[in-house]
Design a protein around this motif. Structure first.
Motif, PDB file in Angstrom:
ATOM      1  N   ILE A  30      48.206  36.170  55.893  1.00 37.45           N
ATOM      2  CA  ILE A  30      47.487  35.585  54.768  1.00 37.45           C
ATOM      3  C   ILE A  30      47.808  36.328  53.487  1.00 37.45           C
ATOM      4  O   ILE A  30      48.082  35.739  52.444  1.00 37.45           O
ATOM      5  CB  ILE A  30      45.981  35.644  55.034  1.00 37.45           C
ATOM      6  CG1 ILE A  30      45.677  34.988  56.370  1.00 37.45           C
ATOM      7  CG2 ILE A  30      45.218  35.019  53.886  1.00 37.45           C
ATOM      8  CD1 ILE A  30      44.858  33.774  56.299  1.00 37.45           C
TER       9      ILE A  30
ATOM     10  N   PRO B   6      51.672  36.663  45.638  1.00 38.54           N
ATOM     11  CA  PRO B   6      52.166  36.306  44.299  1.00 38.54           C
ATOM     12  C   PRO B   6      51.079  35.715  43.415  1.00 38.54           C
ATOM     13  O   PRO B   6      50.948  36.100  42.244  1.00 38.54           O
ATOM     14  CB  PRO B   6      53.240  35.260  44.591  1.00 38.54           C
ATOM     15  CG  PRO B   6      53.564  35.378  46.037  1.00 38.54           C
ATOM     16  CD  PRO B   6      52.400  35.980  46.722  1.00 38.54           C
ATOM     17  N   GLY B   7      50.295  34.832  43.979  1.00 37.45           N
ATOM     18  CA  GLY B   7      49.262  34.194  43.183  1.00 37.45           C
ATOM     19  C   GLY B   7      48.255  35.197  42.671  1.00 37.45           C
ATOM     20  O   GLY B   7      47.910  35.204  41.483  1.00 37.45           O
ATOM     21  N   VAL B   8      47.797  36.065  43.552  1.00 35.34           N
ATOM     22  CA  VAL B   8      46.790  37.043  43.150  1.00 35.34           C
ATOM     23  C   VAL B   8      47.339  37.963  42.068  1.00 35.34           C
ATOM     24  O   VAL B   8      46.671  38.230  41.057  1.00 35.34           O
ATOM     25  CB  VAL B   8      46.311  37.847  44.372  1.00 35.34           C
ATOM     26  CG1 VAL B   8      45.522  39.052  43.919  1.00 35.34           C
ATOM     27  CG2 VAL B   8      45.472  36.982  45.280  1.00 35.34           C
TER      28      VAL B   8
ATOM     29  N   LEU C  32      40.708  43.971  45.042  1.00 38.61           N
ATOM     30  CA  LEU C  32      39.429  43.399  45.462  1.00 38.61           C
ATOM     31  C   LEU C  32      39.630  42.293  46.492  1.00 38.61           C
ATOM     32  O   LEU C  32      38.813  42.119  47.389  1.00 38.61           O
ATOM     33  CB  LEU C  32      38.682  42.817  44.260  1.00 38.61           C
ATOM     34  CG  LEU C  32      37.992  43.797  43.331  1.00 38.61           C
ATOM     35  CD1 LEU C  32      37.342  43.057  42.183  1.00 38.61           C
ATOM     36  CD2 LEU C  32      36.951  44.606  44.079  1.00 38.61           C
ATOM     37  N   PHE C  33      40.727  41.540  46.354  1.00 36.94           N
ATOM     38  CA  PHE C  33      40.873  40.360  47.203  1.00 36.94           C
ATOM     39  C   PHE C  33      40.920  40.664  48.678  1.00 36.94           C
ATOM     40  O   PHE C  33      40.209  40.041  49.465  1.00 36.94           O
ATOM     41  CB  PHE C  33      42.066  39.535  46.757  1.00 36.94           C
ATOM     42  CG  PHE C  33      41.733  38.755  45.552  1.00 36.94           C
ATOM     43  CD1 PHE C  33      41.090  37.544  45.667  1.00 36.94           C
ATOM     44  CD2 PHE C  33      41.970  39.253  44.297  1.00 36.94           C
ATOM     45  CE1 PHE C  33      40.718  36.836  44.553  1.00 36.94           C
ATOM     46  CE2 PHE C  33      41.608  38.564  43.179  1.00 36.94           C
ATOM     47  CZ  PHE C  33      40.982  37.345  43.304  1.00 36.94           C
TER      48      PHE C  33
ATOM     49  N   VAL D 281      47.423  36.034  38.815  1.00 31.80           N
ATOM     50  CA  VAL D 281      46.106  35.811  38.220  1.00 31.80           C
ATOM     51  C   VAL D 281      45.565  37.118  37.652  1.00 31.80           C
ATOM     52  O   VAL D 281      45.014  37.161  36.544  1.00 31.80           O
ATOM     53  CB  VAL D 281      45.126  35.208  39.246  1.00 31.80           C
ATOM     54  CG1 VAL D 281      43.731  35.151  38.672  1.00 31.80           C
ATOM     55  CG2 VAL D 281      45.561  33.814  39.633  1.00 31.80           C
TER      56      VAL D 281
ATOM     57  N   ILE E  34      50.906  35.336  51.814  1.00 29.37           N
ATOM     58  CA  ILE E  34      50.852  34.067  51.075  1.00 29.37           C
ATOM     59  C   ILE E  34      50.097  34.243  49.761  1.00 29.37           C
ATOM     60  O   ILE E  34      50.476  33.713  48.723  1.00 29.37           O
ATOM     61  CB  ILE E  34      50.141  32.984  51.927  1.00 29.37           C
ATOM     62  CG1 ILE E  34      50.914  32.786  53.225  1.00 29.37           C
ATOM     63  CG2 ILE E  34      50.042  31.682  51.173  1.00 29.37           C
ATOM     64  CD1 ILE E  34      50.233  31.843  54.179  1.00 29.37           C
ATOM     65  N   LEU E  35      49.019  35.042  49.839  1.00 29.26           N
ATOM     66  CA  LEU E  35      48.197  35.258  48.648  1.00 29.26           C
ATOM     67  C   LEU E  35      48.929  36.010  47.561  1.00 29.26           C
ATOM     68  O   LEU E  35      48.775  35.722  46.375  1.00 29.26           O
ATOM     69  CB  LEU E  35      46.969  36.099  49.012  1.00 29.26           C
ATOM     70  CG  LEU E  35      45.852  35.453  49.759  1.00 29.26           C
ATOM     71  CD1 LEU E  35      44.713  36.446  49.882  1.00 29.26           C
ATOM     72  CD2 LEU E  35      45.417  34.255  48.950  1.00 29.26           C
TER      73      LEU E  35
ATOM     74  N   PHE F  44      42.585  48.181  35.644  1.00 29.06           N
ATOM     75  CA  PHE F  44      41.896  46.907  35.833  1.00 29.06           C
ATOM     76  C   PHE F  44      42.739  46.003  36.722  1.00 29.06           C
ATOM     77  O   PHE F  44      42.258  45.421  37.693  1.00 29.06           O
ATOM     78  CB  PHE F  44      41.659  46.236  34.484  1.00 29.06           C
ATOM     79  CG  PHE F  44      41.054  44.867  34.598  1.00 29.06           C
ATOM     80  CD1 PHE F  44      39.702  44.708  34.820  1.00 29.06           C
ATOM     81  CD2 PHE F  44      41.845  43.744  34.485  1.00 29.06           C
ATOM     82  CE1 PHE F  44      39.149  43.452  34.929  1.00 29.06           C
ATOM     83  CE2 PHE F  44      41.301  42.481  34.596  1.00 29.06           C
ATOM     84  CZ  PHE F  44      39.959  42.337  34.816  1.00 29.06           C
TER      85      PHE F  44
ATOM     86  N   ILE G  98      42.674  47.253  40.260  1.00 26.90           N
ATOM     87  CA  ILE G  98      41.390  47.026  40.922  1.00 26.90           C
ATOM     88  C   ILE G  98      41.223  45.558  41.291  1.00 26.90           C
ATOM     89  O   ILE G  98      40.849  45.225  42.417  1.00 26.90           O
ATOM     90  CB  ILE G  98      40.221  47.480  40.019  1.00 26.90           C
ATOM     91  CG1 ILE G  98      40.228  48.993  39.895  1.00 26.90           C
ATOM     92  CG2 ILE G  98      38.891  47.020  40.584  1.00 26.90           C
ATOM     93  CD1 ILE G  98      39.123  49.529  39.042  1.00 26.90           C
ATOM     94  N   VAL G  99      41.532  44.680  40.340  1.00 23.94           N
ATOM     95  CA  VAL G  99      41.353  43.258  40.640  1.00 23.94           C
ATOM     96  C   VAL G  99      42.211  42.864  41.833  1.00 23.94           C
ATOM     97  O   VAL G  99      41.761  42.174  42.753  1.00 23.94           O
ATOM     98  CB  VAL G  99      41.679  42.395  39.411  1.00 23.94           C
ATOM     99  CG1 VAL G  99      41.722  40.924  39.787  1.00 23.94           C
ATOM    100  CG2 VAL G  99      40.639  42.602  38.336  1.00 23.94           C
TER     101      VAL G  99
ATOM    102  N   LEU H  26      39.516  42.870  50.152  1.00 23.04           N
ATOM    103  CA  LEU H  26      38.153  43.194  50.563  1.00 23.04           C
ATOM    104  C   LEU H  26      37.318  41.938  50.743  1.00 23.04           C
ATOM    105  O   LEU H  26      36.478  41.865  51.638  1.00 23.04           O
ATOM    106  CB  LEU H  26      37.487  44.089  49.515  1.00 23.04           C
ATOM    107  CG  LEU H  26      38.100  45.464  49.358  1.00 23.04           C
ATOM    108  CD1 LEU H  26      37.436  46.197  48.219  1.00 23.04           C
ATOM    109  CD2 LEU H  26      37.934  46.239  50.647  1.00 23.04           C
ATOM    110  N   GLY H  27      37.539  40.951  49.895  1.00 23.15           N
ATOM    111  CA  GLY H  27      36.733  39.745  49.984  1.00 23.15           C
ATOM    112  C   GLY H  27      37.257  38.762  51.009  1.00 23.15           C
ATOM    113  O   GLY H  27      36.511  37.955  51.541  1.00 23.15           O
ATOM    114  N   ILE H  28      38.554  38.812  51.252  1.00 24.74           N
ATOM    115  CA  ILE H  28      39.152  37.752  52.051  1.00 24.74           C
ATOM    116  C   ILE H  28      39.512  38.204  53.455  1.00 24.74           C
ATOM    117  O   ILE H  28      39.509  37.409  54.398  1.00 24.74           O
ATOM    118  CB  ILE H  28      40.391  37.205  51.322  1.00 24.74           C
ATOM    119  CG1 ILE H  28      39.932  36.424  50.092  1.00 24.74           C
ATOM    120  CG2 ILE H  28      41.221  36.322  52.208  1.00 24.74           C
ATOM    121  CD1 ILE H  28      41.013  36.108  49.141  1.00 24.74           C
TER     122      ILE H  28
END
Ligand code: HEM
Ligand SMILES: Nc1ncnc2c1ncn2[C@@H]1O[C@H](COP(=O)(O)OP(=O)(O)OP(=O)(O)O)[C@@H](O)[C@H]1O
Ligand SMILES: Nc1ncnc2c1ncn2[C@@H]1O[C@H](COP(=O)(O)OP(=O)(O)OP(=O)(O)O)[C@@H](O)[C@H]1O
Ligand SMILES: [Mg+2]
Ligand SMILES: [Mg+2]
Lengths: 205, 223, 248, 58, 223, 205
Positions: E47, E53-55, E36-37, E58, E50-51, E29, E32-33, E39-41
């Protein structure tokens, strides 16, 4: 008429029974007996078409139930370990949904009447979650009063019922059998039914 | 048939209305997940604007999936599902009614709140509009696909997370085209047209096939 | 004994019924006077070094709502703690009754803040610590309400959500602080607050009057809600039967 | 000061009245809703009472 | 006391080993999560960096929370939890043992797989190292806090999503400092020290108080 | 000795019983009776300390059970609607965990012995999920054989058991009562227990 031939069911990797054959004619009650774990519930679920047997054939009026599918379900009523009522709906709402899904078209008065007969007068439009275990079971059993199905399959219907309710249920079963209905049931308690023909099927060694 | 469809739809909506907060829960889950990212990533406007569409879609995926976990679960636990299998009605119809009710209760609110979320990410009006449209077409697909997974994982422990595993990969096309539409709309709204056609085609396919697949899955799970 | 008598729902119900009109009247009066004062006795600018124009008048709802939102969470947690410690039913009911009003004020603070932010910062929303904290407070209220209504059994609902409220209260400072101070090296640069003592005195007084009005409103609203809760919880008791019979 | 002038709030009418409007709707709405639920509870209890007149709880 | 702690720990680990897939589920899980980012972003390196650590944080929050849903659920459903409440053992100790087992089975694997995920986001080695360390200290806090929520929502419908609603806001400090440490490490690893001290302090407090709170919550829920 | 005074329990917003007072001395069996929903389960859970009564006091050997907390639990054994066994563990493993948590220190042989007595020879190290409903219940009941607790609280222990198992359980209860133990139970079936003192408590109208 329900006709079972050469039935074998397995659960996990254990064969519960095999070469089981019997028939249930109109006006008969079949009492399936056996020790804990002998496969009573399994047999009943196979008879409902919920569970596919390993081998063998179950026929309803000569047609295999797999083939009849939805048409078989119209003629049958199953009552399992679970009550099958929504706790957030009232008794009336539960009955109404069940009736519509069963293609019965009872009017409202019939529904209220059924609940009253089950001793639930005054509780009809309370959410069933506020009822006790036994009262919930009574709501579920009210379907027996509305159903037109000739074949009833009941898995331990007497548990959690108090003596009043047990008597009532016995009366219902007896009446159904007397009306040329068919009943298949399991119970560990003795069922002193008087009318109709009672047959016993013993599972397990 | 219509009568049966409406009966189940009405039943599920009544049930949800008796527990109104359950509906709100999904909505707030969505909002919370969306709000977590700026806290983890930083709050620079430029970055947020790039993140926006992706985050909203991923959050929608997760929210819809988690809500789906309960699609059949309640009916399974209290035995009403078993009873539904033994009614003389086609199971796929009942499934479709349940999915419709579910989408009305969880998907639609997400669509409605999306503009607010867009604001948090400083998206401009065109982007927000595109996002709402894309969610409108995309979330029913999520519900329909998710129903198959929900049927398969019925009664299994760890339902929620197992379901994610099965279904999230299937959600990827929706994510890609849904988020893509929003990103593309930044240049020219007209460019989004192929994205919407694709999403629409997915929706149609899902409407036809997934109730059947979910019905088959239910029969297996209930054995 | 005399004062504890009112800790029983049966005696609190009529008492609250008698108090509500008073609280409502005082609330209405102070809000109306506050609004009059705020709109007609104040300059069109926030004044001093602050160049904000007429839109600063949002302050008369924004700040009172923000203060009430925080105060009501404290009240909620306090009643919850009293309930858990002394096992008094009325305390839980008070906590439950305070939650929706608190959530409403939180929402109001967010909403008015957003409509203030647009003219003054050029955006409805920014991830400013203060705004973020208020948003999280909103989530905590929603969590409390969601948990309470997800549980059917009233007693379990009361106790479980009371525990959640207390855990939330303990975590709140930590959360606020972590957002305010994402870099522990630079905690000195805590978010600037406007200094109340430098505010134009008419603005300040109108704001305080509005705050008082909101506070009195909260009493009225919470008491009304708690009366409803008492009635439905005590439906089986003799006094409720008598009351309902008298009404009928 | 004319009414129009007052209503326009120096050109910031949208923001000011959106805030005050929300406050009005929420607070008055809460009051109205509370009164209504209180009445429904009373009528429902009255019905229950008439259904099972006296004593006993089953 | 130790004997009891080990007994529960052993029991829960044995149970998990009999269903090894449950453990893997959480891990997948998470993966996968995280996947996914992009793919969406979009997949621009700048970029993503930068994303990253946060991703990751989360995703860790969500994964740990969803896994926690089952922390007490199984024991509740089959009545073993009820029995535990009636043993002559302090309940907080049993809770602590269960949380420990849970973290070993779901938190630790996340920590172990984090470097792989870091690679997906083109994080450099220092950042990955910091992330692993931060997850190592942070995920137990998540498990401990989540246990309170799991105990409160025991046996409720919509468990997973309701749990998120209650617990995600409480996870924010861990998210802020966990992700902050990684971001800061890009400049100088030494700067991360205060972040780790804070996380450590949180962990200590959580270790002491949350088993007690969770035990109290269990007593309430089981009534 | 268990001593109950002025007990009142509510569920939802209904008072189930109030001003209930009774005592259970060593060597007594208390049979709690009542219709469905009369509050038998609720009473038993209150006696276990799982549920806080609205008013009233429950004392064990003179001390309120709230105060005794864990010490009371050492002297008591509860058997509820749920079996309290893990389906992924074998019978033996289940028993072992239960024993450690109860601070009993039985050796392995005792554990195997207990399961054999319950008629589960050959099933001891199968995961309990493959057993039938009744067999699972037997595994759970094996705890009765190991427990040192003087007070047993049993909520409908006979459901889902076949006649052999019912006889066995009745024998166990009788022996426990004869050994100066205390038993509190509910069941809708009649319990033909012979030894010791049997008292009846009737709940509800
Ligand atoms: C969504 C947006 C906003 C939210 C959620 C929000 C929230 C709050 C909160 C919680 C307080 C009370 C703080 C305290 O006393 O500790 C507050 C006070 C205040 N806010 Fe806002 N605010 C928002 C936007 C704004 C904006 C845009 C301004 C003006 C530029 C503003 C100006 C003030 C002032 C002047 C006070 C009162 C003085 C003080 O105590 O510092 N707020 N706000
Ligand atoms: N889902 C399943 N997977 C594997 N084995 C199962 C499953 N369900 C039941 N069994 C096994 O099938 C056997 C028969 O079970 P079944 O529930 O039919 O028994 P029963 O006769 O109804 O017993 P009882 O009187 O205890 O209800 C049992 O030995 C059980 O171990
Ligand atoms: N969690 C609950 N919330 C609200 N009401 C409840 C709850 N549990 C039980 N009740 C109510 O309490 C009453 C007593 O329930 P209880 O389970 O104690 O009855 P019982 O005597 O054991 O009945 P049965 O013979 O059916 O098992 C019932 O009327 C039921 O509606
Ligand atoms: Mg069976
Ligand atoms: Mg009971």
């Amino acid at each position: 008429m329900l006709d079972v031939s050469d039935l074998e069911c397995r659960r996990g990797d254990r064969t519960l029974f095999s070469q089981l054959a019997f028939a249930v004619e109109p006006g008969t009650l079949l009492h399936v007996r056996g020790r804990n774990g002998s496969g009573k519930t399994t047999l009943l679920r196979a008879l409902c078409g919920l569970l596919m047997p390993e081998t063998g054939e179950i026929r309803w009026n000569g047609e295999p139930i797999r083939r009849l599918a939805e048409d078989y379900h119209r003629d049958m009523l199953y009552f399992g370990h679970l009550n099958g009522i929504k706790h957030d709906l009232s008794g009336i709402e539960n009955l109404r949904v069940a009736a519509i899904l069963d293609d019965d078209r009872p009017d409202e008065a019939d529904l209220w009447d059924a609940l009253e007969q089950m001793g639930l007068k005054g509780f009809e439009d309370l959410p069933t979650k506020v009822l006790s275990q036994g009262q919930k079971k009574r709501v579920a059993l009210a379907r027996l009063l509305l159903s037109q199905a000739p074949l009833w399959i009941l898995d331990e219907p007497f548990t959690a019922l108090d003596t009043d309710a047990v008597d009532l249920l016995q009366m219902l079963i007896a009446r159904h059998v007397a009306d040329d209905g068919m009943v298949i049931l399991t119970t560990h308690q003795e069922v002193p039914l008087t009318s109709g023909q009672i047959r016993r099927l013993h599972l397990g060694g | 048939m219509w009568r049966v469809f409406l009966c189940i739809l009405g039943r599920d909506i009544t049930l949800a209305m008796r527990r109104r907060t359950d509906v709100l829960t999904t909505l707030f889950f969505f909002v919370i997940v969306v709000s977590l990212f700026p806290l983890g990533i930083g709050t620079e406007k430029q970055i947020l604007r790039i993140l926006g569409p992706g985050v909203v879609w991923v959050a929608a995926l997760l929210a819809s999936m988690l809500a789906l976990e309960r699609l059949f679960a309640a009916d399974y636990e209290d035995g009403t599902l078993e009873q539904m299998l033994m009614t003389p009605q086609p199971l796929a119809l009942l499934v479709l009614a349940k999915v419709t009710a579910h989408w009305l209760l969880t998907g639609l609110p997400l669509v409605a709140i999306a503009p607010l979320v867009g604001m948090q990410y400083h998206l401009d009006d065109v982007a927000v509009g595109t996002m709402v449209l894309a969610l409108m077409v995309g979330t029913p697909i999520l519900s329909l696909l998710g129903a198959i997974g929900a049927a398969l994982t019925l009664g299994l422990r760890g339902g929620g997370i197992l379901l994610s595993l099965l279904i999230l990969p299937l959600y990827i096309p929706v994510l890609v085209y849904g988020a893509g539409a929003v990103t593309v709309s930044a240049v020219d709204f007209a460019d989004t047209q192929p994205y919407f056609s694709l999403l629409g085609a997915f929706l149609l396919l899902a409407l036809i096939f997934s109730p059947l697949a979910a019905a088959a899955a239910l029969r297996i799970s209930i054995e | 004994m005399s004062i504890f008598r009112y800790a029983a729902p049966a005696s609190f119900y009529p008492l609250a019924g008698r108090l509500i009109p008073w609280f409502a009247a005082i609330a209405a009066a102070s809000i109306l006077i506050g609004l009059y004062w705020g709109f007609f006795q104040t300059p069109d600018q926030l004044g001093g070094t602050n160049p904000q124009k007429e839109y600063y008048r949002i302050i008369f709802v924004h700040v009172p709502a923000a203060w009430m939102s925080m105060w009501l969470y404290l009240v909620l947690a306090a009643w919850s703690a009293v309930g858990l410690v002394f096992n008094t039913r009325l305390s839980f009911m008070m906590a439950r009754a305070a939650a929706p009003t608190g959530a409403i004020f939180t929402f109001l603070a967010l909403w008015t803040g957003a409509f203030w932010g647009r003219p003054s910062w050029g955006t409805y929303w920014d991830w400013d610590p203060r705004l973020t904290s208020e948003l999280i407070l909103f989530f905590l209220y929603i969590g409390y309400i969601a948990l309470h209504s997800a549980i059917d059994d009233a007693r379990r609902a009361d106790r479980a959500s009371a525990l959640l409220a207390i855990v939330g209260l303990v975590m709140l400072p930590v959360i606020f602080w972590s957002i305010n101070c994402p870099d522990p090296n630079q905690c000195a640069a805590l978010h600037q607050r406007s200094d109340l003592s430098q505010m134009e005195s008419n603005i300040f007084r109108a704001m305080m009057l509005m705050t008082f009005g909101f506070w009195m409103y909260s009493f009225a609203a919470v008491f009304m809600r708690v009366r409803g809760i008492i009635l439905s919880r005590e439906a089986e008791s003799a006094w409720v039967r008598a009351l309902v019979e008298a009404k009928a | 000061m004319s009414v129009m002038e007052f209503l326009s709030q120096g050109g910031y009418a949208y923001f000011v009245w959106a805030s005050y409007g929300a406050a009005l709707v929420l607070l008055v709405g809460e009051m109205v809703q509370l009164r209504r639920t209180h009445r429904t509870i009373l009528t429902r209890l009255g019905r229950l009472l008439r259904m099972r007149p006296r004593g006993g709880d089953s």
